[in-house]
Write a protein that holds these residues in place. Sequence first.
Motif, short mmCIF file in Angstrom:
data_model
loop_
_atom_site.label_atom_id
_atom_site.label_comp_id
_atom_site.label_asym_id
_atom_site.label_seq_id
_atom_site.Cartn_x
_atom_site.Cartn_y
_atom_site.Cartn_z
N ASN A 107 47.39 57.08 7.12
CA ASN A 107 47.80 56.28 5.97
C ASN A 107 47.81 54.80 6.21
O ASN A 107 47.95 54.03 5.27
CB ASN A 107 49.27 56.62 5.67
N HIS A 108 47.81 54.41 7.47
CA HIS A 108 47.97 52.99 7.79
C HIS A 108 46.87 52.19 7.10
O HIS A 108 45.69 52.57 7.12
CB HIS A 108 47.89 52.79 9.32
N PRO A 109 47.24 51.05 6.45
CA PRO A 109 46.24 50.28 5.68
C PRO A 109 44.99 49.92 6.49
O PRO A 109 43.89 49.82 5.94
CB PRO A 109 47.00 49.02 5.27
N ASP A 110 45.14 49.76 7.82
CA ASP A 110 43.98 49.40 8.64
C ASP A 110 43.21 50.62 9.15
O ASP A 110 42.22 50.47 9.87
CB ASP A 110 44.42 48.53 9.83
N VAL A 111 43.68 51.83 8.82
CA VAL A 111 42.95 53.04 9.20
C VAL A 111 42.43 53.70 7.93
O VAL A 111 41.23 53.85 7.73
CB VAL A 111 43.86 54.03 9.99
N ASN A 112 43.37 54.10 7.08
CA ASN A 112 43.06 54.59 5.73
C ASN A 112 41.88 55.58 5.69
O ASN A 112 40.89 55.33 5.03
CB ASN A 112 42.80 53.39 4.81
N LEU A 113 42.04 56.70 6.41
CA LEU A 113 40.98 57.72 6.44
C LEU A 113 41.46 58.99 5.74
O LEU A 113 42.66 59.26 5.68
CB LEU A 113 40.65 58.07 7.89
N SER A 114 40.52 59.79 5.28
CA SER A 114 40.89 61.12 4.80
C SER A 114 40.70 62.10 5.96
O SER A 114 40.00 61.78 6.93
CB SER A 114 40.01 61.52 3.62
N LEU A 115 41.30 63.27 5.86
CA LEU A 115 41.15 64.28 6.92
C LEU A 115 39.68 64.60 7.17
O LEU A 115 39.25 64.80 8.30
CB LEU A 115 41.90 65.56 6.53
N GLU A 116 38.90 64.65 6.08
CA GLU A 116 37.47 65.00 6.18
C GLU A 116 36.69 64.05 7.09
O GLU A 116 35.65 64.41 7.61
CB GLU A 116 36.82 64.98 4.80
N GLU A 117 37.21 62.84 7.26
CA GLU A 117 36.47 61.85 8.07
C GLU A 117 36.79 61.95 9.56
O GLU A 117 36.23 61.22 10.37
CB GLU A 117 36.80 60.43 7.56
#
Length: 309
Positions: free
Chosen positions: A84-94
């Motif tokens: 969730n971190h704004p600098d990571v912001n990934l979905s599980l699929e990624e």
Amino acid sequence: ERFMIQLIMNLSLCCISNILAEQGIKFRTMTYKSFSSKPREESLFKLSGIIQNNFRTTRDIIHHCKKSGIKGYRLSSDLTPVLNHPDVNLSLEELPEYKLIQYQINELKKAIKETGIKVSAHPSEYITLTSEDPKAIQNSIRDLETHADIFDRLDLPQSYEAPLNIHVRKDGDPIDISNRFILNYNKLSSAVRKRLVLENNDNANGVWSVKNLHTYFYQTNGIPVTFDTLHHKILPDNLTEEEAFNLAYETWNTTPIFHYSEGKNNTRAHEHMAQFLPPTYKEVYWDVELKNKDYAILEMLEKCKILLC
């Protein structure tokens, strides 16, 4: 008598099983600092492993609850750290090991279906829909959407049967605050809105008692109220425990999940074990917020049996 047993026995575990943790079955986490200190690819693999572990641990806890006579479980709010971190912001699929993560999610989904354990969540205390800081609102919305996404992946109903419970922490004029809250509430997906419930607060001079939540959120927008015994004790707003319980109860269209805890020496610090049992006015699930977690619940269940002998 059977009704009494049912009333007393719907106890729910919050996040961590102390019993399983002692056997090494525990959650793992990761901070953004740790994530960003290593090459990104290495960190993503490590994070994938942590997330697999956390869904597997949740599955083990669900089975443990079923075996122990515990009827509900509050999911940890940190199953997917850092994502969730704004600098990571990934979905599980990624994530690199998404297929393995998906396998663990499916195993957990199966466990929830097989056991019939009632599942809820209490997203982070930092979540706010009343802040004047747009960044805080943005982060809060992202966090709530992540919870709803996990609930959807687990096939949990988009209804108050699988509630996401938060507080309205800001104090002041209830009309202004509730208006700002609803403004941001309307930005949430229906997957969040259909599950979102509001819990009474315990700041002694605050405004968010059961009564005010009922007036400013349930009567206007139909948002259910979660009754918390300890918060009510500190901020009763001229209602007895039974009156506050019933007022909150009528806001739900399904069996509510309420919160039970006891304060150390009349403070808001939670006790380790229960001296008493939750009230039995009507049938609800009680999230037991005591520090000894499942040890406290098992002792409460023993007390129930003795009472009913």
